[in-house]
Design a protein around this motif. Structure first.
Motif, PDB file in Angstrom:
ATOM      1  N   ARG A  33      -5.504  51.484  18.559  1.00  0.00           N
ATOM      2  CA  ARG A  33      -6.178  52.489  17.631  1.00  0.00           C
ATOM      3  C   ARG A  33      -4.992  53.087  17.027  1.00  0.00           C
ATOM      4  O   ARG A  33      -5.179  53.582  15.785  1.00  0.00           O
ATOM      5  N   GLN A  34      -4.156  53.465  17.276  1.00  0.00           N
ATOM      6  CA  GLN A  34      -3.026  54.483  16.335  1.00  0.00           C
ATOM      7  C   GLN A  34      -2.668  53.433  15.419  1.00  0.00           C
ATOM      8  O   GLN A  34      -2.540  53.730  14.065  1.00  0.00           O
ATOM      9  N   VAL A  35      -2.929  52.090  15.882  1.00  0.00           N
ATOM     10  CA  VAL A  35      -1.940  50.711  14.603  1.00  0.00           C
ATOM     11  C   VAL A  35      -3.547  50.920  13.926  1.00  0.00           C
ATOM     12  O   VAL A  35      -3.363  51.125  12.591  1.00  0.00           O
ATOM     13  N   VAL A  36      -4.248  50.575  14.202  1.00  0.00           N
ATOM     14  CA  VAL A  36      -5.712  50.232  13.310  1.00  0.00           C
ATOM     15  C   VAL A  36      -6.044  51.242  12.726  1.00  0.00           C
ATOM     16  O   VAL A  36      -6.112  51.001  11.284  1.00  0.00           O
ATOM     17  N   ASN A  37      -5.513  52.313  12.802  1.00  0.00           N
ATOM     18  CA  ASN A  37      -5.719  53.928  12.367  1.00  0.00           C
ATOM     19  C   ASN A  37      -4.421  53.606  10.897  1.00  0.00           C
ATOM     20  O   ASN A  37      -5.211  54.086   9.732  1.00  0.00           O
ATOM     21  N   GLY A  38      -3.828  53.162  10.893  1.00  0.00           N
ATOM     22  CA  GLY A  38      -2.464  52.982  10.476  1.00  0.00           C
ATOM     23  C   GLY A  38      -2.837  52.033   9.489  1.00  0.00           C
ATOM     24  O   GLY A  38      -2.556  51.626   7.502  1.00  0.00           O
ATOM     25  N   LEU A  39      -3.499  50.604  10.350  1.00  0.00           N
ATOM     26  CA  LEU A  39      -3.911  49.739   9.002  1.00  0.00           C
ATOM     27  C   LEU A  39      -4.782  49.897   7.657  1.00  0.00           C
ATOM     28  O   LEU A  39      -4.751  49.821   7.313  1.00  0.00           O
ATOM     29  N   MET A  40      -6.305  50.989   9.086  1.00  0.00           N
ATOM     30  CA  MET A  40      -7.108  51.759   7.752  1.00  0.00           C
ATOM     31  C   MET A  40      -6.665  52.655   6.099  1.00  0.00           C
ATOM     32  O   MET A  40      -6.505  52.672   5.721  1.00  0.00           O
ATOM     33  N   TRP A  41      -5.008  53.106   6.780  1.00  0.00           N
ATOM     34  CA  TRP A  41      -4.844  53.640   5.953  1.00  0.00           C
ATOM     35  C   TRP A  41      -4.331  53.337   5.125  1.00  0.00           C
ATOM     36  O   TRP A  41      -4.342  53.403   3.397  1.00  0.00           O
ATOM     37  N   LYS A  42      -3.274  52.138   4.977  1.00  0.00           N
ATOM     38  CA  LYS A  42      -2.599  51.175   4.566  1.00  0.00           C
ATOM     39  C   LYS A  42      -3.502  50.556   3.407  1.00  0.00           C
ATOM     40  O   LYS A  42      -3.577  50.266   2.002  1.00  0.00           O
ATOM     41  N   LEU A  43      -4.920  50.089   3.468  1.00  0.00           N
ATOM     42  CA  LEU A  43      -5.839  49.397   3.227  1.00  0.00           C
ATOM     43  C   LEU A  43      -6.675  50.182   2.099  1.00  0.00           C
ATOM     44  O   LEU A  43      -6.862  50.352   0.937  1.00  0.00           O
ATOM     45  N   ALA A  44      -7.061  51.768   3.275  1.00  0.00           N
ATOM     46  CA  ALA A  44      -7.354  52.121   1.658  1.00  0.00           C
ATOM     47  C   ALA A  44      -6.701  53.312   0.677  1.00  0.00           C
ATOM     48  O   ALA A  44      -7.170  53.644  -0.771  1.00  0.00           O
ATOM     49  N   THR A  45      -5.427  53.596   1.121  1.00  0.00           N
ATOM     50  CA  THR A  45      -4.055  53.738   0.119  1.00  0.00           C
ATOM     51  C   THR A  45      -3.759  52.701  -0.800  1.00  0.00           C
ATOM     52  O   THR A  45      -2.973  53.506  -1.636  1.00  0.00           O
ATOM     53  N   GLY A  46      -3.648  51.357  -0.457  1.00  0.00           N
ATOM     54  CA  GLY A  46      -3.106  50.199  -1.228  1.00  0.00           C
ATOM     55  C   GLY A  46      -1.713  51.150  -1.474  1.00  0.00           C
ATOM     56  O   GLY A  46      -0.175  50.091  -2.341  1.00  0.00           O
ATOM     57  N   ALA A  47      -0.814  51.773  -0.398  1.00  0.00           N
ATOM     58  CA  ALA A  47       0.496  51.905  -0.260  1.00  0.00           C
ATOM     59  C   ALA A  47       1.408  50.903   0.200  1.00  0.00           C
ATOM     60  O   ALA A  47       0.597  50.080   0.927  1.00  0.00           O
ATOM     61  N   GLN A  48       2.784  50.844  -0.072  1.00  0.00           N
ATOM     62  CA  GLN A  48       2.978  49.822   0.456  1.00  0.00           C
ATOM     63  C   GLN A  48       3.866  50.043   2.363  1.00  0.00           C
ATOM     64  O   GLN A  48       3.684  51.155   2.366  1.00  0.00           O
ATOM     65  N   TRP A  49       3.978  49.098   3.096  1.00  0.00           N
ATOM     66  CA  TRP A  49       3.669  48.692   3.931  1.00  0.00           C
ATOM     67  C   TRP A  49       5.392  49.818   5.116  1.00  0.00           C
ATOM     68  O   TRP A  49       5.116  51.187   5.103  1.00  0.00           O
ATOM     69  N   ARG A  50       6.063  50.335   4.138  1.00  0.00           N
ATOM     70  CA  ARG A  50       7.077  51.437   3.806  1.00  0.00           C
ATOM     71  C   ARG A  50       6.766  52.677   3.872  1.00  0.00           C
ATOM     72  O   ARG A  50       7.570  53.482   4.109  1.00  0.00           O
ATOM     73  N   ASP A  51       5.969  52.921   3.353  1.00  0.00           N
ATOM     74  CA  ASP A  51       5.574  54.509   3.234  1.00  0.00           C
ATOM     75  C   ASP A  51       4.052  54.762   4.598  1.00  0.00           C
ATOM     76  O   ASP A  51       3.593  55.712   3.735  1.00  0.00           O
ATOM     77  N   LEU A  52       4.211  54.051   4.994  1.00  0.00           N
ATOM     78  CA  LEU A  52       3.051  54.330   6.240  1.00  0.00           C
ATOM     79  C   LEU A  52       3.393  55.644   6.790  1.00  0.00           C
ATOM     80  O   LEU A  52       4.682  55.814   6.813  1.00  0.00           O
ATOM     81  N   PRO A  53       2.660  56.578   7.044  1.00  0.00           N
ATOM     82  CA  PRO A  53       3.279  58.013   7.449  1.00  0.00           C
ATOM     83  C   PRO A  53       3.768  57.713   8.999  1.00  0.00           C
ATOM     84  O   PRO A  53       2.966  56.585   9.971  1.00  0.00           O
TER      85      PRO A  53
END
Length: 93
Positions: A33-53
């Protein structure tokens, strides 16, 4: 729950489709769930992978899980599940 994260009801809808976690490489898997939430954040923001909170874990973990799940067809199964639910609710033409 944060803006780009799954609610409990949303998670319940897909949780049984997620691969079984277990020991891998000598340690426990990071929570799906934590990983899916991170993936959702990445896709929603369009940020670089390295910028994942940091709250979503190491960006490499989220990226690797995303890549593995894509190769294994998990996202196709998730979309099929969501389509069936929406169709049953009369929301698909």
């Amino acid at each position: 729950m944060r803006r780009h994260e799954l609610s409990d009801a949303q998670w319940e809808l897909i949780a049984d489709l997620m691969p079984r976690g277990g020991l891998r490489g000598g340690g426990r898997w990071r929570d799906h769930r934590q990983v899916v939430n991170g993936l959702m954040w990445k896709l929603a923001t369009g940020a670089q992978w390295r910028d994942l909170p940091e709250r979503y874990g190491p960006w490499q973990t989220v990226y690797e899980r995303f890549s593995r799940w894509r190769r294994e067809g998990l996202f196709d199964r998730l979309l099929d599940r969501l389509r069936l639910k929406l169709n049953a609710e009369g929301l698909v033409d």
